[in-house]
Design a protein around this motif. Structure first.
Motif, PDB file in Angstrom:
ATOM      1  N   GLY A  52      37.829 -10.803 -16.378  1.00  0.00           N
ATOM      2  CA  GLY A  52      39.205 -11.286 -16.387  1.00  0.00           C
ATOM      3  C   GLY A  52      40.052 -10.727 -17.512  1.00  0.00           C
ATOM      4  O   GLY A  52      41.211 -11.110 -17.660  1.00  0.00           O
ATOM      5  N   ALA A  53      39.500  -9.819 -18.316  1.00  0.00           N
ATOM      6  CA  ALA A  53      40.283  -9.218 -19.388  1.00  0.00           C
ATOM      7  C   ALA A  53      41.315  -8.237 -18.840  1.00  0.00           C
ATOM      8  O   ALA A  53      42.405  -8.080 -19.417  1.00  0.00           O
ATOM      9  CB  ALA A  53      39.365  -8.500 -20.372  1.00  0.00           C
ATOM     10  N   LEU A  54      40.980  -7.562 -17.760  1.00  0.00           N
ATOM     11  CA  LEU A  54      41.836  -6.555 -17.145  1.00  0.00           C
ATOM     12  C   LEU A  54      42.071  -6.910 -15.685  1.00  0.00           C
ATOM     13  O   LEU A  54      41.274  -7.617 -15.065  1.00  0.00           O
ATOM     14  CB  LEU A  54      41.185  -5.168 -17.234  1.00  0.00           C
ATOM     15  CG  LEU A  54      40.663  -4.712 -18.594  1.00  0.00           C
ATOM     16  CD1 LEU A  54      39.988  -3.350 -18.458  1.00  0.00           C
ATOM     17  CD2 LEU A  54      41.781  -4.665 -19.624  1.00  0.00           C
ATOM     18  N   ASP A  55      43.146  -6.380 -15.130  1.00  0.00           N
ATOM     19  CA  ASP A  55      43.446  -6.551 -13.711  1.00  0.00           C
ATOM     20  C   ASP A  55      43.167  -5.247 -12.974  1.00  0.00           C
ATOM     21  O   ASP A  55      43.447  -4.158 -13.491  1.00  0.00           O
ATOM     22  CB  ASP A  55      44.905  -6.932 -13.506  1.00  0.00           C
ATOM     23  CG  ASP A  55      45.242  -8.270 -14.140  1.00  0.00           C
ATOM     24  OD1 ASP A  55      44.360  -9.152 -14.153  1.00  0.00           O
ATOM     25  OD2 ASP A  55      46.377  -8.421 -14.632  1.00  0.00           O
ATOM     26  N   THR A  56      42.653  -5.360 -11.773  1.00  0.00           N
ATOM     27  CA  THR A  56      42.371  -4.167 -10.970  1.00  0.00           C
ATOM     28  C   THR A  56      43.623  -3.308 -10.807  1.00  0.00           C
ATOM     29  O   THR A  56      43.563  -2.076 -10.890  1.00  0.00           O
ATOM     30  CB  THR A  56      41.829  -4.573  -9.594  1.00  0.00           C
ATOM     31  OG1 THR A  56      40.657  -5.386  -9.758  1.00  0.00           O
ATOM     32  CG2 THR A  56      41.454  -3.351  -8.766  1.00  0.00           C
ATOM     33  N   ARG A  61      45.345 -15.189 -21.232  1.00  0.00           N
ATOM     34  CA  ARG A  61      44.170 -14.964 -20.409  1.00  0.00           C
ATOM     35  C   ARG A  61      43.023 -15.899 -20.800  1.00  0.00           C
ATOM     36  O   ARG A  61      42.256 -16.329 -19.936  1.00  0.00           O
ATOM     37  CB  ARG A  61      43.731 -13.497 -20.505  1.00  0.00           C
ATOM     38  CG  ARG A  61      44.631 -12.564 -19.724  1.00  0.00           C
ATOM     39  CD  ARG A  61      44.286 -11.105 -19.935  1.00  0.00           C
ATOM     40  NE  ARG A  61      45.230 -10.241 -19.246  1.00  0.00           N
ATOM     41  CZ  ARG A  61      45.074  -9.771 -18.002  1.00  0.00           C
ATOM     42  NH1 ARG A  61      43.973 -10.073 -17.329  1.00  0.00           N
ATOM     43  NH2 ARG A  61      45.976  -9.007 -17.451  1.00  0.00           N
ATOM     44  N   VAL A  62      42.895 -16.199 -22.086  1.00  0.00           N
ATOM     45  CA  VAL A  62      41.858 -17.133 -22.516  1.00  0.00           C
ATOM     46  C   VAL A  62      42.104 -18.506 -21.900  1.00  0.00           C
ATOM     47  O   VAL A  62      41.191 -19.138 -21.346  1.00  0.00           O
ATOM     48  CB  VAL A  62      41.798 -17.225 -24.048  1.00  0.00           C
ATOM     49  CG1 VAL A  62      40.923 -18.406 -24.485  1.00  0.00           C
ATOM     50  CG2 VAL A  62      41.255 -15.927 -24.637  1.00  0.00           C
ATOM     51  N   ARG A  63      43.329 -18.979 -21.972  1.00  0.00           N
ATOM     52  CA  ARG A  63      43.637 -20.290 -21.390  1.00  0.00           C
ATOM     53  C   ARG A  63      43.413 -20.287 -19.882  1.00  0.00           C
ATOM     54  O   ARG A  63      42.861 -21.243 -19.321  1.00  0.00           O
ATOM     55  CB  ARG A  63      45.069 -20.694 -21.720  1.00  0.00           C
ATOM     56  CG  ARG A  63      45.308 -21.031 -23.186  1.00  0.00           C
ATOM     57  CD  ARG A  63      46.617 -21.791 -23.358  1.00  0.00           C
ATOM     58  NE  ARG A  63      46.516 -23.118 -22.748  1.00  0.00           N
ATOM     59  CZ  ARG A  63      46.145 -24.216 -23.396  1.00  0.00           C
ATOM     60  NH1 ARG A  63      45.827 -24.155 -24.684  1.00  0.00           N
ATOM     61  NH2 ARG A  63      46.090 -25.372 -22.771  1.00  0.00           N
TER      62      ARG A  63
END
Length: 432
Positions: free
Chosen positions: A398-402, A97-99
């Protein structure tokens, strides 16, 4: 069914009416001063770039430099996790996710700096730089390369630089209007505020600009940067920062802690000027209490230890930045400053680890609250609000997805927004 209880009262109906009438002014004051969180996205950081350095490709350049640092100093998930102490089960998801974030949206909030990072310049030079900043920001929003939030930090309202700060603000805002209008993500930062009257003066400036261009009153908001001891404790012993929020007349969007100016102001030596110094903790705690319920958000400051040089030195700086960011998140400072591209990997690693390690416990508690299923924690509406806010912030950055949040909670994004809203009224929960 047991025996129906007989209900009796002793007070006349007029008593309730009289009490309500006596509290009408208080009700209005509570609604005005404490409207609650605005429910909008809060960026996880603010990046400052000097006015003469910002270019059309600056945001992409920061992302590319951050990715290059990862490739050089922590080329895979395992090595990155080992440097920062990220749990093994989160190493892959956080690294990926960081990339992805650095490729897609490396900077969430950008401030083109005309204060300390820019310094004193000839008037013609700063005029041109301010006009150029307006043009580049307008172009970025038009072509889809803008950060979600962008704006400038002008010089402060102190006598020596006041006229210059006013003019730069005017040139910048006028340039935006000429290029098509003020973008939705526009943010202004007023630095080195010491007295509430300086906030009042800036409000006067913005009111004049809005009138000159026929804009809605209050269209332009701004952040207040807390960099002096007098902004925390006024000469009369009151919390000046609370009065500053009031002086902004609803325009204040954030309080930003200035790590190094504030530390120097209270006499902290250079070697100990950091976000975890007791003086910093005290200032931010006062800011936090003053802002609670007002809709004004609090931002932590920065570290000036840059991740540059040989790998061992980069790793040491990364661990410092990661630790400070995690510490701030635990204290409910969900935003901070980043001073270099090398800080971006650890900013997002800290943020993503914070939200991903707490995803399942937070989702389970919120689902149990909605279902009134009990469990080993008895939560209240205020906790449901906090749990929803936590999940929403994780989604926004952007750490989690809905979809995964919906799967774990049974709630839609609209449901989460309703729980997190400070004055939502009755809540109807829908299926995701």
């Amino acid at each position: 069914m047991g025996q129906q209880e007989k209900v009796a009262t002793s007070l006349a109906g007029t008593v309730s009416e009289e009490i309500s009438a006596s509290l009408t002014a208080v009700d209005a004051e509570l609604a005005r001063r404490y409207p609650g969180d605005p429910g909008t996205r809060q960026p996880v950081h603010t990046v400052y770039v000097p006015g003469d350095v910002f270019e059309p490709g600056t945001l992409r350049s920061w992302g590319d430099q951050a990715l290059a640092a990862l490739d050089e100093h922590a080329p895979d998930a395992a090595s990155f996790a080992a440097v920062l102490g990220i749990p093994e089960e989160l190493a892959g998801p956080v690294h990926d996710r960081v990339r992805a974030k650095l490729e897609r949206e490396p900077v969430e909030d950008l401030r083109i700096d005309f204060e300390d990072g820019y310094g004193p310049r000839p008037d013609a030079e700063e005029d041109e730089a301010a006009a150029r900043a307006a043009r580049l920001i307008s172009q970025a929003y038009a072509n889809g390369t803008a950060a979600p939030y962008m704006g400038i930090r002008m010089k402060c309202m102190e006598a020596g630089v006041r006229d210059r700060g006013i003019r730069t603000t005017d040139v910048f805002l006028t340039g935006l209007m000429a290029a098509g209008g003020l973008p939705e993500g526009l943010v202004l930062t007023l630095p080195k505020v010491t007295y509430p009257e300086q906030v009042t003066a800036f409000v006067q400036l913005l009111e004049a600009f809005e009138k000159a261009h026929g804009l809605d009153a209050g269209r332009i908001g701004f952040e207040i940067q807390i960099e002096t001891s007098q902004s925390i404790l006024a000469a009369d012993g009151t919390a000046a920062v609370a009065r500053m929020i009031d002086a902004a007349q609803g325009r204040a969007t954030g309080l930003h802690y200035g790590t190094f100016d504030y530390s120097a102001c209270v006499g902290v030596s250079a070697a100990y000027q950091a976000g975890d110094h007791p003086a910093a903790d005290h200032a931010k705690a006062v800011m936090q209490v003053a802002a609670a319920g007002t809709g004004v958000r609090v931002s932590d400051g920065s570290t000036n230890v840059l991740p540059v040089g040989p790998t061992a030195q980069v790793h040491e700086a990364w661990r410092l930045h990661y630790g400070l960011t995690r510490r701030a998140l635990a204290r409910a400072y969900y935003q901070g400053w980043d001073m270099a591209p090398g800080h971006l990997p650890t900013r997002y690693a800290a943020v993503y680890t914070f939200y991903r390690e707490g995803l399942e416990p937070a989702a389970a508690r919120l689902a149990a609250y909605v279902a009134k299923a009990g469990g080993d924690v008895m939560d209240e509406p205020a906790t449901a609000k906090a749990l929803s806010g936590y999940l929403l912030r994780g989604i926004d950055c952007g750490a989690l997805d809905t979809a995964e949040v919906a799967r774990l909670t049974g709630l839609t994004r609209a449901d989460l927004d309703a729980f997190a809203s400070p004055r939502r009224g009755d809540l109807t929960v829908t299926a995701p």
